[in-house]
Design a protein around this motif. Sequence first.
Motif, short mmCIF file in Angstrom:
data_model
loop_
_atom_site.label_atom_id
_atom_site.label_comp_id
_atom_site.label_asym_id
_atom_site.label_seq_id
_atom_site.Cartn_x
_atom_site.Cartn_y
_atom_site.Cartn_z
N PRO A 482 -0.02 -5.32 -13.99
CA PRO A 482 -1.29 -4.91 -13.35
C PRO A 482 -1.87 -3.67 -14.03
O PRO A 482 -1.17 -2.91 -14.70
N VAL A 483 -3.18 -3.48 -13.80
CA VAL A 483 -3.87 -2.27 -14.25
C VAL A 483 -3.98 -1.33 -13.06
O VAL A 483 -4.47 -1.72 -11.99
N VAL A 484 -3.53 -0.08 -13.21
CA VAL A 484 -3.49 0.88 -12.11
C VAL A 484 -4.48 2.02 -12.41
O VAL A 484 -4.44 2.62 -13.50
N THR A 485 -5.38 2.29 -11.43
CA THR A 485 -6.30 3.43 -11.54
C THR A 485 -6.25 4.24 -10.27
O THR A 485 -5.86 3.73 -9.20
N LYS A 486 -6.68 5.51 -10.35
CA LYS A 486 -6.62 6.41 -9.19
C LYS A 486 -7.97 7.12 -9.08
O LYS A 486 -8.51 7.63 -10.08
N ASN A 487 -8.46 7.18 -7.87
CA ASN A 487 -9.71 7.89 -7.57
C ASN A 487 -9.48 8.68 -6.30
O ASN A 487 -9.49 8.13 -5.19
N GLY A 488 -9.21 9.98 -6.47
CA GLY A 488 -8.89 10.79 -5.31
C GLY A 488 -7.54 10.38 -4.74
O GLY A 488 -6.54 10.31 -5.46
N ASP A 489 -7.53 10.09 -3.42
CA ASP A 489 -6.29 9.65 -2.78
C ASP A 489 -6.14 8.14 -2.81
O ASP A 489 -5.18 7.60 -2.27
N LEU A 490 -7.11 7.46 -3.42
CA LEU A 490 -7.05 5.99 -3.45
C LEU A 490 -6.55 5.50 -4.80
O LEU A 490 -6.95 6.01 -5.86
N VAL A 491 -5.69 4.48 -4.74
CA VAL A 491 -5.13 3.87 -5.95
C VAL A 491 -5.50 2.40 -5.93
O VAL A 491 -5.36 1.72 -4.90
N THR A 492 -5.96 1.90 -7.09
CA THR A 492 -6.36 0.50 -7.18
C THR A 492 -5.41 -0.24 -8.11
O THR A 492 -5.09 0.23 -9.21
N PHE A 493 -4.93 -1.44 -7.65
CA PHE A 493 -4.14 -2.35 -8.47
C PHE A 493 -5.03 -3.53 -8.84
O PHE A 493 -5.52 -4.25 -7.96
N ALA A 494 -5.24 -3.74 -10.16
CA ALA A 494 -6.05 -4.87 -10.63
C ALA A 494 -5.15 -5.84 -11.37
O ALA A 494 -4.21 -5.44 -12.05
N PRO A 495 -5.43 -7.16 -11.28
CA PRO A 495 -4.52 -8.15 -11.86
C PRO A 495 -4.54 -8.14 -13.38
O PRO A 495 -5.59 -7.94 -14.01
N GLY A 496 -3.36 -8.36 -13.98
CA GLY A 496 -3.24 -8.52 -15.42
C GLY A 496 -2.99 -9.97 -15.80
O GLY A 496 -2.72 -10.27 -16.97
N MET A 497 -3.03 -10.86 -14.79
CA MET A 497 -2.85 -12.29 -15.03
C MET A 497 -3.58 -13.03 -13.91
O MET A 497 -3.86 -12.45 -12.84
N PRO A 498 -3.90 -14.29 -14.10
CA PRO A 498 -4.63 -15.02 -13.05
C PRO A 498 -3.73 -15.39 -11.89
O PRO A 498 -2.51 -15.46 -12.01
N GLY A 499 -4.42 -15.60 -10.71
CA GLY A 499 -3.73 -16.15 -9.55
C GLY A 499 -2.93 -15.16 -8.74
O GLY A 499 -2.08 -15.56 -7.92
N VAL A 500 -3.15 -13.85 -8.89
CA VAL A 500 -2.36 -12.86 -8.16
C VAL A 500 -2.74 -12.87 -6.69
O VAL A 500 -3.94 -12.82 -6.34
N ASP A 545 2.80 -19.10 -6.20
CA ASP A 545 3.94 -19.95 -6.50
C ASP A 545 5.14 -19.17 -7.04
O ASP A 545 6.07 -19.75 -7.60
N GLY A 546 5.11 -17.82 -6.92
CA GLY A 546 6.31 -17.03 -7.20
C GLY A 546 6.41 -16.44 -8.57
O GLY A 546 7.41 -15.77 -8.88
N LEU A 547 5.41 -16.60 -9.45
CA LEU A 547 5.45 -15.96 -10.75
C LEU A 547 5.30 -14.45 -10.58
O LEU A 547 4.42 -13.97 -9.84
N VAL A 548 6.15 -13.69 -11.29
CA VAL A 548 6.10 -12.23 -11.19
C VAL A 548 5.78 -11.65 -12.55
O VAL A 548 6.37 -12.03 -13.57
N SER A 549 4.85 -10.72 -12.57
CA SER A 549 4.40 -10.12 -13.83
C SER A 549 5.40 -9.09 -14.32
O SER A 549 6.38 -8.76 -13.67
N ARG A 550 5.06 -8.53 -15.50
CA ARG A 550 5.78 -7.35 -15.95
C ARG A 550 5.44 -6.18 -15.02
O ARG A 550 4.54 -6.25 -14.20
N THR A 551 6.18 -5.08 -15.18
CA THR A 551 5.98 -3.91 -14.33
C THR A 551 5.08 -2.89 -15.03
O THR A 551 5.29 -2.58 -16.21
N ALA A 552 4.12 -2.38 -14.28
CA ALA A 552 3.27 -1.29 -14.76
C ALA A 552 3.73 0.02 -14.15
O ALA A 552 4.01 0.08 -12.94
N SER A 553 3.84 1.06 -14.96
CA SER A 553 4.22 2.39 -14.47
C SER A 553 3.04 3.34 -14.62
O SER A 553 2.47 3.48 -15.72
N PHE A 554 2.66 3.98 -13.52
CA PHE A 554 1.50 4.88 -13.51
C PHE A 554 1.98 6.25 -13.06
O PHE A 554 2.56 6.41 -11.97
#
Length: 557
Positions: A482-500, A545-554
């Motif tokens: 996933p792509v991780v961004t931060k805006n103030g106290d809010l954190v957004t997780f965006a998909p790095g693959m389809p179907g999340v 269907d249970g596919l798990v992505s790689r791990t993103a570290s932020f």
Amino acid sequence: MRRALSTLLIAAGVTAFAAAPATADPVSLPMPVTGQSYTDLRTPNQTQTGKDLPVGAWRDEENRFHSSKAYFTVDLTRLRGTRIFTARAYSRETAVTDCAKPRSVELWHTKLAEQPTWLKAPRELTRFETGVTGQCQANVSWEITDVITRAVAAGQEKATFSLRMAGGKQFDTGYGRRYAPVSVEVSYNTPPSAATDPRVNGLPCTATGDLVNRPPQLSAVVTDADPFPGFQVRYVVADVADPAKRHEGTVNAYMPFVVPSGFAEHGHTYEWTAQGEDGYDRGPASTPCRFTADLLGPAVAPVVTTTDFPQTGAGLPGTFTFDAGGDEDAVEFTYDGAGQYGTVRADRPGGKATLTMRVPTSGPNRIEVRSVDRLGNLSAPTRYDFWVRPSWPTVTVPQGEIPLGTEVEVSLRSAERDITSFVYEITGAPGSVTVPAVDGAAAVRVRVTDPWVTRLYVRARNSDGDLTQSGVGEIHVAPSEPVVTKNGDLVTFAPGMPGVTEYLYRVNYGEEQTVAAGPDGAVTLPIDFGDHPFPNVEVRSRTADGLVSRTASFHVE
């Protein structure tokens, strides 16, 4: 009854002589005494019994005169076949008419008489000296060893003895006495039984003598009826060609005995016997038994050849020929190599054998082969180096990085003959899959499920069911974290693959939590990083269907 299987072990090593056990005291047991009775002058035709035995003259309560002799009979049947050391009769005086009178009692061995009377008194044969312990009303005993020994040797089952007063004192009431029932104790030894059932390595002896290729176990069955220590077995082993070369030793009947390894020589025949002994007597020895030492293997190392390698591929059958070179001592071959070992029988003594092997890996290999005689002795080894051709199938996968979850086509092809199918396994997937082959080829659809690399291990199977070695295909997977961004106290997780559909995340290395994704596959949520010195969040995405992505570290700046 003791029953011992004594074992003699002829082994390599040093000479070991078993120390002879200390001789134990012989068995000393009371003998059955029957017919304890007395005769009376007043009732001359009757045999009397009572709680004690009157001997000599005495008067009853009505002052009537009596004169009596006491008798007892010893049962000797349990002494049959024994060697007797001592035998004694014991009694004690229960009443004495006049202690001032000298003791004049006599013990006699008589003719056998189990129902004696005054008028039919048995003939007296042997008189015994009386041993006394005490004064008036003393304990008395008599050594009767010679009589008991002669009676047993003559096969007599019983012996009768009589107590009487000496000479005319038999009728003098001043000498009269009464005695407790007599007991008889005998110390004896029963020799060990004959040694029977001689065996070599657990097998009955043969007339020609068994061949042995190692220190043999020699055994015989010996019994000893006496319950005391000292029972052992003596073994004597001699070279038939040179009887002066012999080995002799004893061992406890229940323990093995080791004879020096240098005693037995290759090609020599040995005769041996076993004999029980107990420190006093020896039983009859066993019938002689023989064995012949065959300590050397075939003189000629085998010749190893093959016409199948290196032409034959890994995993496929190829044959080797082992040849004993006419050495008739060789009846089979033992082999070890290419991760396999075993034994194969020669077609005749000194002949050949064929071995089919499926070597699992290609490249250089070695097999070690020895000829074996019928006792298992080995020849010198022959080491045969050979090459095995690679046999893996070609696995063709799409090039580049493939998105996680994508289904791709993989081509399989084998250059081996008569290929009917392929068997493949995928890392992380259970079991294996078999697909048919057409002209040595097949195509399969594979879904990419590993976030880093998906590997296929493929083997080709021919019409005989043989499998080649494995070929490997690797499908490299595109980044999916996933792509991780931060805006103030809010954190957004965006998909790095389809179907999340959801995210799994940990804050500051804590417990993993789950949050559902929005319709667009993203999610925004407040995260409190607190005062952690290295604030961070780790997040993975997951599909329905249970596919798990790689791990993103932020890491928070």
